[in-house]
Design an enzyme around this catalytic site. Structure first.
Site, PDB file in Angstrom:
ATOM      1  N   HIS A   1       0.826  -1.195   0.000  1.00  0.00           N
ATOM      2  CA  HIS A   1       0.000   0.000   0.000  1.00  0.00           C
ATOM      3  C   HIS A   1       0.865   1.251   0.000  1.00  0.00           C
ATOM      4  CE1 HIS A   1       0.907  -0.695   4.261  1.00  0.00           C
ATOM      5  NE2 HIS A   1       0.753   0.611   4.424  1.00  0.00           N
TER       6      HIS A   1
ATOM      7  N   ASP B   1       0.956   5.021   1.787  1.00  0.00           N
ATOM      8  CA  ASP B   1       0.381   5.731   2.928  1.00  0.00           C
ATOM      9  C   ASP B   1      -0.369   6.996   2.512  1.00  0.00           C
ATOM     10  OD1 ASP B   1       1.306   3.810   4.623  1.00  0.00           O
ATOM     11  OD2 ASP B   1       3.040   4.952   5.325  1.00  0.00           O
TER      12      ASP B   1
ATOM     13  N   HIS C   1       4.949  -0.045  -0.142  1.00  0.00           N
ATOM     14  CA  HIS C   1       5.562  -0.962   0.812  1.00  0.00           C
ATOM     15  C   HIS C   1       4.560  -1.961   1.373  1.00  0.00           C
ATOM     16  CE1 HIS C   1       3.991   2.419   3.213  1.00  0.00           C
ATOM     17  NE2 HIS C   1       3.757   1.494   4.136  1.00  0.00           N
TER      18      HIS C   1
ATOM     19  N   ARG D   1       5.945  -9.494  16.880  1.00  0.00           N
ATOM     20  CA  ARG D   1       6.615  -8.298  16.363  1.00  0.00           C
ATOM     21  C   ARG D   1       5.926  -7.056  16.924  1.00  0.00           C
ATOM     22  NH1 ARG D   1       5.840  -4.556  12.055  1.00  0.00           N
ATOM     23  NH2 ARG D   1       7.588  -4.283  10.594  1.00  0.00           N
TER      24      ARG D   1
END
Length: 291
Positions: free
Chosen positions: A202, A204, A260, A270
């Site tokens: 996507h 941002d 990204h 994570r």
């Protein structure tokens, strides 16, 4: 003559055995790499987990995404790119920031693999939905967080903001924190809703509109705390990745020049915090306050 016939057969058997063993070794290595978090789409590592980078910056041509938004002279991206640094936030600060995420997310958490905690809006993943933690838990929040937690969060945010401003040659005061700015906790649990599908590529600026500069502060270590989960810049013919390391700050301009995604987390957990900035003061948000 019998010996002459048997000798080539023995050589053939040994060669075949060695070949089979070698093939299995290669397959085992590939399976191990996959289980640890390898991704065949990644062709270049911008920052290895074992590196300690004082600063690395890669300039890329700006996309046209910013042209459809109001421009702010001296702030809106003219110089575009991506950077990584390991010397702005210490490992100790990262651990203390992570404890804030752990405390907040202990109140809820997604049924899928991705959980969100937003101290600004109060958004918290609970099951398949979000709640406002300040309203939902009321005064209990003051037994979970402290003023020191919120002050540390503000201090870290300011350090990241200064780093972004310096890298792109703009004034830090021209940047405004914007939403959503949030903690994320990702594990290998199967996605339950669209919110859990964090791995899609996507942009941002397209997704959020207000974003001009995006930053990520990693709060856990790739291959020590989790496998998979690397951050990947997607480009035609090549993908470039950043391997998370606690205290590492990755930042970039928010347009299509920095398409990204995040690899699926294969094991472990994570932690990271996304901190986004806008040049438009109308889209700015205030730091969270402990009340």
């Amino acid at each position: 003559s019998t010996r002459n016939v048997q000798a080539p057969r023995e050589v053939w058997r040994k060669w075949l055995g060695t070949t089979i063993l070698g093939t299995w070794a290669v397959l085992a290595g590939l399976l191990l790499w996959s289980s640890l978090g390898g991704d065949d789409g990644v062709t270049e590592v911008l920052a290895h987990r074992w590196e300690i980078l004082p600063g690395r910056f890669i300039e890329v041509p700006c996309s046209e995404d910013y042209d459809s938004h109001r421009r702010f002279e001296g702030c809106s991206p003219r110089k575009c790119g991506r950077g990584i640094t390991d010397t702005v936030i210490t490992r100790d600060e990262a651990q203390r920031i992570r404890s804030i995420a752990e405390k907040g997310l202990s109140l809820g958490g997604s049924d899928g693999g991705a959980s969100i905690l937003d101290l600004h809006s109060g958004a918290l993943s609970v099951g398949k939905h979000f709640v406002n933690l300040y309203r939902y838990f009321g005064d209990k929040i003051q037994t979970v967080f402290s003023e020191e937690d919120f002050q540390l969060y503000r201090d870290v945010r300011q350090k990241v903001q200064l780093t972004v401003a310096q890298a792109f040659g703009i004034s830090a005061s021209s940047l405004h924190l914007t939403k959503p700015t949030f903690f994320s906790r990702i594990n290998s649990t199967q996605a339950r809703t669209a919110h859990d599908e964090y791995w899609h590529a996507h942009v941002d600026k397209v997704t959020y509109g207000s974003f001009d500069y995006t930053s990520l502060l990693y709060l856990s270590d790739y291959l020590d705390d989790f496998g998979g989960g690397r951050f990947v810049f997607v480009e035609e013919g090549v993908n470039r990745t950043v391997e998370p390391r606690a205290g590492r700050v990755s930042f970039f301009t928010s347009g299509s020049e920095n398409l990204h995604r995040v690899e699926k987390v294969r094991w472990g957990t994570r932690y990271a915090v996304t901190i986004a900035f806008t040049c438009n003061p109308d889209h700015g948000i205030a730091d969270p306050e402990f009340t």
